[in-house]
Design an enzyme around this catalytic site. Sequence first.
Site, short mmCIF file in Angstrom:
data_model
loop_
_atom_site.label_atom_id
_atom_site.label_comp_id
_atom_site.label_asym_id
_atom_site.label_seq_id
_atom_site.Cartn_x
_atom_site.Cartn_y
_atom_site.Cartn_z
N ASP A 30 24.10 61.76 40.57
CA ASP A 30 24.83 61.11 41.65
C ASP A 30 25.30 59.74 41.18
O ASP A 30 24.56 59.00 40.51
CB ASP A 30 23.95 60.97 42.90
CG ASP A 30 24.76 60.65 44.14
OD1 ASP A 30 24.83 61.52 45.03
OD2 ASP A 30 25.33 59.54 44.22
N ILE A 31 26.52 59.38 41.52
CA ILE A 31 27.11 58.11 41.06
C ILE A 31 26.46 56.90 41.74
O ILE A 31 26.54 55.78 41.24
CB ILE A 31 28.64 58.14 41.33
CG1 ILE A 31 29.37 57.15 40.44
CG2 ILE A 31 28.95 57.91 42.80
CD1 ILE A 31 30.89 57.34 40.46
N ASN A 86 23.09 67.40 53.43
CA ASN A 86 23.77 66.78 54.56
C ASN A 86 24.88 67.72 55.03
O ASN A 86 25.65 68.24 54.21
CB ASN A 86 24.37 65.44 54.14
CG ASN A 86 23.30 64.41 53.81
OD1 ASN A 86 22.23 64.43 54.38
ND2 ASN A 86 23.61 63.52 52.89
N GLN A 93 27.36 64.07 55.91
CA GLN A 93 28.12 64.67 54.81
C GLN A 93 29.44 63.93 54.63
O GLN A 93 30.18 63.72 55.60
CB GLN A 93 28.38 66.15 55.10
CG GLN A 93 29.04 66.89 53.94
CD GLN A 93 29.18 68.39 54.20
OE1 GLN A 93 28.93 68.87 55.32
NE2 GLN A 93 29.59 69.13 53.18
N SER A 94 29.72 63.53 53.38
CA SER A 94 30.98 62.83 53.10
C SER A 94 31.89 63.62 52.17
O SER A 94 33.09 63.40 52.15
CB SER A 94 30.71 61.44 52.51
OG SER A 94 30.02 61.55 51.29
N HIS A 99 26.70 70.75 48.67
CA HIS A 99 25.91 70.18 47.57
C HIS A 99 24.51 69.89 48.05
O HIS A 99 24.31 69.42 49.18
CB HIS A 99 26.56 68.90 47.02
CG HIS A 99 26.90 67.89 48.06
ND1 HIS A 99 28.01 68.00 48.88
CD2 HIS A 99 26.27 66.75 48.45
CE1 HIS A 99 28.06 66.98 49.71
NE2 HIS A 99 27.00 66.20 49.48
N HIS A 101 21.28 67.52 47.39
CA HIS A 101 20.79 66.32 46.73
C HIS A 101 19.36 66.62 46.28
O HIS A 101 18.51 66.99 47.11
CB HIS A 101 20.72 65.14 47.70
CG HIS A 101 22.03 64.67 48.24
ND1 HIS A 101 22.64 63.51 47.80
CD2 HIS A 101 22.83 65.17 49.21
CE1 HIS A 101 23.77 63.32 48.47
NE2 HIS A 101 23.91 64.31 49.34
P1 AMP Z 1 27.14 63.42 50.96
O1 AMP Z 1 27.30 62.06 51.56
O2 AMP Z 1 25.87 64.14 51.36
O3 AMP Z 1 28.37 64.29 51.20
O4 AMP Z 1 26.99 63.21 49.40
C1 AMP Z 1 28.05 62.97 48.54
C2 AMP Z 1 27.47 62.34 47.33
O5 AMP Z 1 28.43 62.39 46.29
C3 AMP Z 1 27.07 60.87 47.49
O6 AMP Z 1 25.67 60.70 47.26
C4 AMP Z 1 27.92 60.14 46.44
O7 AMP Z 1 27.24 59.06 45.84
C5 AMP Z 1 28.22 61.27 45.48
N1 AMP Z 1 29.43 61.09 44.68
C6 AMP Z 1 30.67 60.77 45.11
N2 AMP Z 1 31.53 60.74 44.09
C7 AMP Z 1 30.83 61.05 42.97
C8 AMP Z 1 31.16 61.16 41.58
N3 AMP Z 1 32.41 60.97 41.12
N4 AMP Z 1 30.17 61.46 40.72
C9 AMP Z 1 28.90 61.65 41.16
N5 AMP Z 1 28.54 61.57 42.45
C10 AMP Z 1 29.48 61.26 43.34
#
Ligand code: AMP
Length: 113
Positions: A30-31, A86, A93-94, A99, A101
């Site tokens: 995760d970034i 999420n 969820q964003s 996915h 975690h």
């Molecule tokens: P969610 O908020 O549950 O949808 O999780 C999305 C996740 O994607 C978050 O924890 C972000 O930090 C992660 N994320 C977004 N862009 C990237 C990326 N380019 N590389 C790795 N993780 C990412």
Amino acid sequence: MSDCLFCRIVSGEISVEKILENDEFLAFSDIDPKAPVHKLVIPKNHFSDLAQLAKADSDLSGRMNLFIADLAQNLGLDQGYRIVFNTGDWGGQSVFHVHGHLLGGRQMSWPAG
Ligand code: AMP
């Protein structure tokens, strides 16, 4: 889906730190890590969330759990870990490509926020 962030990661258009991969799934860092170990696991095919994946292909959904369990073992998370899916806006969820975690490397608190 060209407008999906995680599909662009699967296609290689966006580079990530890959941790484990097979024909069906990809795990990457995760970034914005929320724990000493914070990996994301995605199916390479697009499903918006866990419910859509499970309804469309329950076997693939089951294999995703096995993939996450193998990943946790490979990472040496012997003391335990947390898996979070999420789901939807209120679930936090964003990115709307399912996915999991995988969080570990510290004691988790409960309830989650
Ligand atoms: P969610 O908020 O549950 O949808 O999780 C999305 C996740 O994607 C978050 O924890 C972000 O930090 C992660 N994320 C977004 N862009 C990237 C990326 N380019 N590389 C790795 N993780 C990412």
